[in-house]
Each structure stands twice: as structure tokens, then as C-alpha cells.
Design an enzyme around this catalytic site. Structure first.
Site, mmCIF file in Angstrom:
data_model
loop_
_atom_site.group_PDB
_atom_site.id
_atom_site.type_symbol
_atom_site.label_atom_id
_atom_site.label_comp_id
_atom_site.label_asym_id
_atom_site.label_seq_id
_atom_site.Cartn_x
_atom_site.Cartn_y
_atom_site.Cartn_z
ATOM 1 N N ARG A 199 17.009 16.702 21.484
ATOM 2 C CA ARG A 199 18.019 15.779 20.965
ATOM 3 C C ARG A 199 19.249 15.777 21.872
ATOM 4 O O ARG A 199 19.661 16.815 22.372
ATOM 5 C CB ARG A 199 18.444 16.190 19.554
ATOM 6 C CG ARG A 199 17.319 16.258 18.552
ATOM 7 C CD ARG A 199 17.776 17.011 17.327
ATOM 8 N NE ARG A 199 16.745 17.119 16.317
ATOM 9 C CZ ARG A 199 15.779 18.042 16.330
ATOM 10 N NH1 ARG A 199 15.725 18.945 17.305
ATOM 11 N NH2 ARG A 199 14.886 18.083 15.381
ATOM 12 N N ARG A 235 -0.718 6.437 2.923
ATOM 13 C CA ARG A 235 -0.037 5.167 3.194
ATOM 14 C C ARG A 235 1.246 5.370 4.003
ATOM 15 O O ARG A 235 1.777 4.406 4.572
ATOM 16 C CB ARG A 235 0.281 4.444 1.887
ATOM 17 C CG ARG A 235 1.403 5.040 1.066
ATOM 18 C CD ARG A 235 1.582 4.305 -0.251
ATOM 19 N NE ARG A 235 1.727 2.873 -0.056
ATOM 20 C CZ ARG A 235 1.582 1.975 -1.031
ATOM 21 N NH1 ARG A 235 1.266 2.369 -2.256
ATOM 22 N NH2 ARG A 235 1.746 0.690 -0.786
ATOM 23 N N ASP A 255 0.492 -3.262 -1.961
ATOM 24 C CA ASP A 255 -0.730 -2.896 -2.669
ATOM 25 C C ASP A 255 -1.626 -4.126 -2.739
ATOM 26 O O ASP A 255 -1.146 -5.271 -2.679
ATOM 27 C CB ASP A 255 -0.413 -2.393 -4.079
ATOM 28 C CG ASP A 255 0.046 -0.938 -4.078
ATOM 29 O OD1 ASP A 255 -0.051 -0.303 -3.008
ATOM 30 O OD2 ASP A 255 0.506 -0.463 -5.131
ATOM 31 N N GLU A 256 -2.915 -3.891 -2.894
ATOM 32 C CA GLU A 256 -3.859 -5.006 -2.847
ATOM 33 C C GLU A 256 -3.651 -6.010 -3.981
ATOM 34 O O GLU A 256 -4.009 -7.192 -3.848
ATOM 35 C CB GLU A 256 -5.290 -4.479 -2.872
ATOM 36 C CG GLU A 256 -5.638 -3.689 -4.122
ATOM 37 C CD GLU A 256 -7.077 -3.193 -4.104
ATOM 38 O OE1 GLU A 256 -7.916 -3.864 -3.492
ATOM 39 O OE2 GLU A 256 -7.340 -2.126 -4.687
ATOM 40 N N GLU A 273 4.159 9.050 -4.732
ATOM 41 C CA GLU A 273 4.494 8.732 -3.343
ATOM 42 C C GLU A 273 5.631 7.722 -3.272
ATOM 43 O O GLU A 273 6.467 7.755 -2.369
ATOM 44 C CB GLU A 273 3.257 8.229 -2.589
ATOM 45 C CG GLU A 273 2.847 6.796 -2.842
ATOM 46 C CD GLU A 273 2.041 6.620 -4.117
ATOM 47 O OE1 GLU A 273 1.507 5.515 -4.331
ATOM 48 O OE2 GLU A 273 1.926 7.581 -4.904
ATOM 49 N N ASP A 274 5.678 6.784 -4.250
ATOM 50 C CA ASP A 274 6.790 5.835 -4.323
ATOM 51 C C ASP A 274 8.119 6.571 -4.475
ATOM 52 O O ASP A 274 9.099 6.285 -3.774
ATOM 53 C CB ASP A 274 6.611 4.912 -5.538
ATOM 54 C CG ASP A 274 5.773 3.691 -5.212
ATOM 55 O OD1 ASP A 274 5.845 3.229 -4.074
ATOM 56 O OD2 ASP A 274 5.059 3.227 -6.102
#
Length: 736
Positions: A431, A539, A555-556, A643-644
């Protein structure tokens, strides 16, 4: 002619007379005093003559250099050599880089010994390492080793002093002379000299030490850490005291100090002089002699008055209401006051000559502190008065950033130490000081992702640039049928119709293999299928196929129009560091249950944007996978819809900002509402319970609740007007 000869003769005679008079006199003096030269020198008054100086000082005191309790340079050098026998150690000479090549930067902590007690602070340090992404339980994989012996307090008068450390570490088969070891220390030496003697040979180990003397510090090898108390929080930590829109134009006090005054011994000279700058108005400097068991035996004429004045002011009130705080040395160079001042946004004025400041290898302290000289104490008031108000505000803001980024918890102090060492292993991928000293900080700017500022979502404003005008649609398919459903076909068509879409990636997380390429719809942009591993955290994996800055996570079963996608992307380009999406939820503190609650009800407050339809920067995939420890990702895989929540918590922890909600069509609101009701309502109480459990576990891991609430929603139009809907940029969004 005779006259001329006469003048020449007289001139010659006068010259001889002058030479005889002055030269002869000097010859006589030289001959007379040649045997008495030493006596003549003794006739000059000596600077320690009792007849001249008896009313001022004892000659023995005058001949001693400073405080008689201070060690001489020879004593300091001997103490230093006893500790730093490998004083020329550098990473290139005392560190085995080959141990880090195969498994990367992994850290191993020695197993605990049952009969060996650990201090609370050292237990926190070990816990910080063992719950981090650096930890490995296998010493064969380790690049760095941490002793299980408590080395924090090396004052042999302390009850936490561990004896016979040399014998113990020599018995460790992994010790190897200290090579690739890291030793933590907060206190070294003891009364009266407080040298840096640790009581054992550190060998070739890296020393992470508080109150580090610059002359003992091995640049590029050792690390200076701050002195912190046993009550310092393990993780999270309290916020700084400088809040937005709460900065007064001028605080009550300019410069303050309130603390102990040492009457004798090392560190006493600086604190004894602090009363000289006290004016009782905008400069308050208070000291007390009332500490220690025998303070009355050593008290001077000022002690009684100082003790009375000391009780008139509250320490916390002074911190809150002062612009600058004096941070003088104590018995050692560092003190708790340093971190206290940083948290309070009270600009530290350091009076500790020779102190290697904490993490100075990475942190630019010239932007957050005033480094003074102990011998020039009287110049401090005029020096701080000359600092322009704009620079004062910049100083205060930087203190808050540094406190939150590196010092507010033991976790952050330890992780900063480890990251500095990690940067040394690959200097070309380390860094820059800009990353260390600019929001969100070095710990959250991963060099493994990139070292180019333009690849991160945080620095567009500083660089005067914007994200790329393209996005990658990332659709997660989990249908058990193994075939393409109508919703996913419509979604692909709607997304591919966007003028900003660069590619579509489908994460196939079904048990059955994906349909052949001929079954997929024809699109104007590339469409790629990625085989998933069946985990919810898949995801957010940093797939190499994602080439754009922006990611549209879907999402599908999500239903969106091309206009909605276009508008949301335009909004995201203005806020590239945040999550921008459609369906939202919120969190709250449940007073009855004494825990965090989770709700999907339609309210004005939002704090979570569901990643079933949301834009965010691809860098968050790297943070999610590489920054977070394995345990959190396993938590996500074990709880429904966690996960959301974790992605929202992560982004909020990094940016300290809420997500942004954009407009949905009315028919979508009803659909999403039913979905949310079905997933988080009474129809599926177990799923809702898991989401709430997830939220509380994440708050516990971070040490606080990172989510930030907001009432902001962005629409493409602010009010109804007479312009035809067909002539507007987002005509379908106007049908509300």
C-alpha cells in the site's frame, strides 16, 4: 641629501626602539612565566568555585548532567546492547521469506501452557490473531509465529512479569533464534531508569513495542505500537467524539493538560515545567503530586496548590472542550493520553523527545498531531495559536479517521501491525502512504486486489474521475428444475437491452448441469455461464470474468425493466462506494428482547438493500472473500438470506454510509412485498429467525452495529408536470 639620510637614520632607530620595547617585554614575560604556566591557569576562577556559586547550587550537582537518576549514555548503550544483540536486523537479513511463498501470509500462535497465566491484554492480542483471516493452526503453513508467553509487561516489579523467558523460548523447536517471530511489548524496564531491557534476548524476532526509542528502533523491521489499557475493547470500539455538523467554530480551551507530576526521576523535568504555560483562561495545565504511596515525602512547595487546582476541572470535560491536548512523556515515552486525545478529536501536542510514533512507517502524523520539543515547552502556546482554523479542522478530521481505522480496538492495532509486515514481503504490491492515510484506510484497501487508485470505489473524487459507463449483470440461478424458467429469460432480455450493459454472467448453482448454449436467449452482449459450488457466498466471489467496475447483482426471479436498470445505474455512478438497489429492509434495536431486530415492513427508514436487485462495486467481492475471515463466510452458508445482510454490513462498515434506494414500478412493489412477506413473515418464521440471528451474530463479530439508516429515495422525477411521458428519459417509471 644630508636631510634625506637624517630621516632614514631616525626611522631605522625608531623601528629598533619599538621592536626592543614590545618584543623585549614579551621575551621577559615569556622567560619569567615559563615555569609558572600551570599556576597562571589555576588563577582563573573555576566554574564550580564554592566561594562564587555556593548560594546557587552544589558543585556535585552542577557537574552531573541533568537528573542524577537518569542513566548515562554509556549505561543506556549497555542496556540497549543487552536487548538488541541483533541491532542490525532487517527483513532481508533476519527474516525467512521462503516460509511465506507457498501458503501466503499465515500466522501461527503457540499453544497455551496451562500453568502460564496470560494478562487480559495479551489474551486479546492472541484472540485477535486467531479469529482473523491470517491465522493458521498448522505451524508448517505459517509465515509468522507468535509466542504464547505473555511478554507485554517486562517490568520485573510487576505482578504480570514472566520469569525465565530465555529458558522457555530456547526450548521451543520453532524458535530458531527468533527468526520469523513477532514479540509484543507494552512496558519495558523498571524504576528508576526505565530502560528498554526486556529481560530476555529477542534474537532475530520482530519487536512490536510501545514507547519505542528512535535510537533503538530498527527501521523496516520493528514496529512501534500505541500504549493501550487492559480495558481497550477487543473489537469494534467506541466512535470518535467529532460528529458531523457538531463542530463548534471555536472551543472553550485552546490547550489543556491534566495529569500526574513526577517530583523525581525520569520524565519529571517535562511535567514539572508544564505549570509555566498555564494562564487559567484558554490554556489549562494542571498537575498533581498526589499519587504513589510516599508522595508526601517528596512534595515541594507547589504541591498543595497544584492539588487544589487539579480538582477544579474534569478531565473528560477538558478533552471535549479543547482544541489541542498536551501529551507529555511519562516514565516511559508513550502514555494512554495519546489514544484518549485521538478519540476526543483533541489534536495531540507531543512532548516526548525520541519517541518513534505508532505505525509511523505507514501513518503520516504531520497531518494529525503537533510534534513539539521538550526543551521548547514555552514556545508551544504561540505555535498552536498560529495554526490556521482550516488546518485545525483538517487535523481534527484526521484524528477521527486514524482512531477509527487503526486504534479504536485491539483487533485494529494487531491487524495493522500484521498488515505492515505483510506489505514488507512484497514491496511492489504494498500500500502507498496515500492509501494508509485516506479513507477508508489501509486495512480496507487490499493490495492483492490492486495498487491503482482508480480500481477502488473510494477515490474517484480525489482523482476527479468517474467509474466506467458499463456494468456486468450477475444473475444467480438456483432453480431445482435445471431448466430455464420464464422469469430468468425475461430478466436476461431486459438487462441486455440496457445501453450500459457490457456482459451477463449467470452463476449456475443448481444440482443439474446448465442447459446447452442453444437453449439460452440470443443477446446483444456476451452471456457466460459460471458453475457454482452450491454455497450462498458464491455470489460474492471475485470472479475474474467480472471486468467492469459496476456489478448488477440479480436473482433469477427478479423482475425489472430496462428503464429501471438504466436509472439505477446512473444513480450508482454518482455513489460508486455504496449499494444502490430496489427492494429494501431495515434493522432496529428491540428493547424488550435486548437484541437487534430485522424487519421487511415498508417504512421510511432503510438500512439494507437486497442484493437480489442491486448495483455495487466489484471491489466488494474481493473484500467479502479475502478480508472477512472464513468463519463469517461459513455463517453465511449456514443461514438463509444471510449473505444479503453480510454484504450490507460490510459496505456500511467500510463507508460509514447507508445504501441508496431507487424507484420501483408500483406492480413491482406488490410483487417484492409478497416475496418479502413469504420469506420473512409468518409463512416462514424459521427463515426470518435465521436472518435476525445472522444480524446479531454479525454485530457481535464486528463489535458494534455497522448498518446506517437512511430515509433517502431517489426518483427520476420530483413532481408531475405537463410534459408528455413519452418524451421523458424514463417513461415507464413515470407510471406511478
Amino acid at each position: 641629501m644630508p636631510t634625506r639620510k637624517k630621516y632614514i637614520f631616525l626611522s631605522f632607530l625608531a623601528s629598533w626602539l619599538l621592536l626592543f620595547f614590545f618584543g623585549g617585554d614579551q621575551l621577559r614575560r615569556s622567560a619569567f612565566f615559563s615555569g609558572k604556566k600551570a599556576e597562571a591557569q589555576r588563577n582563573w576562577p573555576h566554574w564550580t568555585d564554592r566561594s562564587l556559586l555556593k548560594s546557587f547550587a552544589d558543585p556535585e550537582e552542577l557537574q552531573s548532567d541533568g537528573d542524577p537518576s537518569l542513566p548515562s549514555p554509556q549505561e543506556r548503550r549497555a542496556a540497549r546492547l543487552s536487548v538488541y544483540k541483533n541491532s542490525r536486523c532487517r527483513m532481508e537479513t533476519c527474516f525467512d521469506f521462503s516460509r511465506c511463498e507457498k501458503n501466503g501470509f499465515k500466522v501461527f500462535t503457540y499453544p497455551r501452557e496451562r500453568d502460564q497465566p496470560l494478562s487480559e491484554s495479551y489474551s486479546k492480542i492472541l484472540a485477535s490473531i486467531e479469529r482473523s483471516r491470517y491465522y493458521t493452526p498448522n505451524p508448517a503453513e505459517a509465515c509468522l509465529f507468535i509466542l504464547s508467553i505473555d511478554t507485554l509487561d517486562r517490568d520485573h516489579l510487576s505482578g504480570q512479569y514472566v520469569r525465565n523467558v530465555d529458558e522457555k523460548i530456547r526450548g521451543f523447536p520453532l524458535w530458531n533464534g527468533g527468526r520469523n517471530h513477532l514479540i509484543f511489548n507494552l512496558y519495558s524496564g523498571t524504576w528508576p531508569n526505565y530502560t528498554e531491557d526486556l529481560g530476555f534476548d529477542i534474537g532475530q524476532a520482530i519487536l512490536a513495542k510501545a514507547s519505542f526509542y528512535t535510537e533503538n528502533f530498527r527501521p523496516g523491521f520493528d514496529i512501534s505500537i500505541p500504549l493501550f489499557s487492559k480495558d481497550h475493547p477487543q473489537r469494534g470500539g467506541e466512535r470518535g467524539w467529532l460528529y458531523q455538523d457538531s463542530i463548534p467554530p471555536k472551543k472553550k480551551y485552546l490547550l489543556v493538560f491534566k495529569g500526574k507530576r513526577y517530583l523525581t526521576g525520569i520524565g519529571s523535568s517535562t511535567r514539572n515545567a508544564l505549570h509555566h504555560i498555564h494562564n487559567g483562561k484558554d490554556i489549562v495545565s494542571l498537575t498533581t503530586c498526589k499519587h504513589g504511596k510516599d508522595w508526601e515525602k517528596h512534595k515541594d512547595t507547589r504541591c498543595d496548590k497544584d492539588n487544589v487546582d487539579y480538582e477544579k476541572f474534569d478531565y473528560q470535560e477538558l478533552l471535549h472542550n479543547s482544541t489541542f491536548c498536551i501529551v507529555p512523556r511519562g516514565r516511559r515515552l508513550g502514555s494512554f493520553r495519546f489514544l484518549e486525545a485521538l478519540q476526543a478529536a483533541c489534536i495531540p501536542v507531543l512532548l516526548s523527545d525520541g519517541w518513534e510514533l505508532p505505525f509511523a512507517e505507514a501513518i503520516d502524523w504531520s497531518k494529525a498531531a503537533v510534534v513539539g520539543n521538550e526543551r521548547l515547552l514555552l514556545q508551544i502556546p504561540s505555535a498552536v495559536r498560529c495554526i490556521h482554523p482550516e488546518r485545525v479542522l483538517a487535523f481534527q478530521q484526521q484524528t477521527q479517521f486514524l482512531w477509527d481505522a487503526y486504534f479504536s480496538s485491539v483487533d485494529k492495532i494487531v491487524h495493522t501491525t500484521l498488515e505492515i509486515i505483510k506489505d514488507r514481503l512484497l514491496p511492489h504490491r504494498s500500500r502507498s502512504r496515500f492509501l494508509w492515510n485516506t479513507l477508508p484506510g489501509g486495512l480496507l484497501a487490499l493490495p492483492d486486489f490492486s495498487t491503482h487508485l482508480g480500481d477502488f470505489p473510494f477515490y474517484y473524487l480525489q482523482r476527479g474521475s468517474s467509474p466506467l459507463e458499463k456494468f456486468t449483470a450477475f444473475i444467480r440461478a438456483v432453480s431445482t428444475a435445471g431448466s430455464l424458467s420464464q422469469p430468468i429469460l425475461r430478466l436476461i432480455q431486459a438487462v441486455s437491452g440496457s445501453q450500459y450493459c457490457a456482459q451477463i454472467l449467470v452463476l449456475w448453482s443448481c444440482e443439474k448441469p446448465p442447459p446447452p448454449s442453444g437453449k439460452w436467449p440470443q443477446t446483444t452482449v456476451p452471456l457466460t455461464i459460471i458453475q457454482g459450488r452450491g454455497k450462498l457466498s458464491d455470489r460474492f466471489f471475485p470472479y475474474a470474468a467480472i471486468q467492469t467496475d459496476a456489478v448488477l447483482s440479480l436473482d433469477e426471479h427478479t423482475s425489472l425493466s430496462t428503464s429501471e436498470v438504466d436509472f439505477a445505474f446512473v444513480v450508482w455512478r454518482s455513489f460508486p462506494e455504496r449499494i444502490v438497489g430496489f427492494a429494501t429492509q431495515s434493522h432496529f434495536w428491540d428493547l424488550e428482547q435486548r437484541c437487534w431486530g430485522y424487519t421487511s415492513k415498508w417504512t421510511n427508514e432503510i438500512s439494507i438493500v437486497l442484493t437480489a436487485a442491486a448495483f455495487y462495486h466489484r471491489y466488494y467481492h474481493s473484500l467479502f472473500t479475502e478480508f472477512l475471515p472464513v468463519g463469517l463466510r461459513e455463517l453465511v452458508d449456514g443461514l438463509a438470506a444471510c449473505e444479503d445482510i453480510l454484504m450490507n454490513v460490510l459496505v456500511a462498515a467500510v463507508t460509514k454510509l447507508p445504501p441508496i434506494k431507487v424507484t420501483q414500478r408500483k406492480q413491482h412493489k406488490e410483487t417484492v412485498s409478497q416475496q418479502v412477506k413469504g420469506t420473512a413473515g409468518t409463512a416462514d418464521g424459521r427463515r426470518f429467525s435465521q436472518q435476525q440471528d445472522c444480524l446479531n451474530q454479525l454485530a457481535d463479530w464486528f463489535g458494534y452495529m455497522p448498518l446506517v439508516s437512511s430515509q433517502l429515495r431517489l426518483d427520476p422525477v420530483l413532481f408531475k408536470d405537463q410534459v408528455s411521458i413519452l418524451r421523458k428519459k424514463y417513461p415507464r417509471l413515470e407510471k406511478l
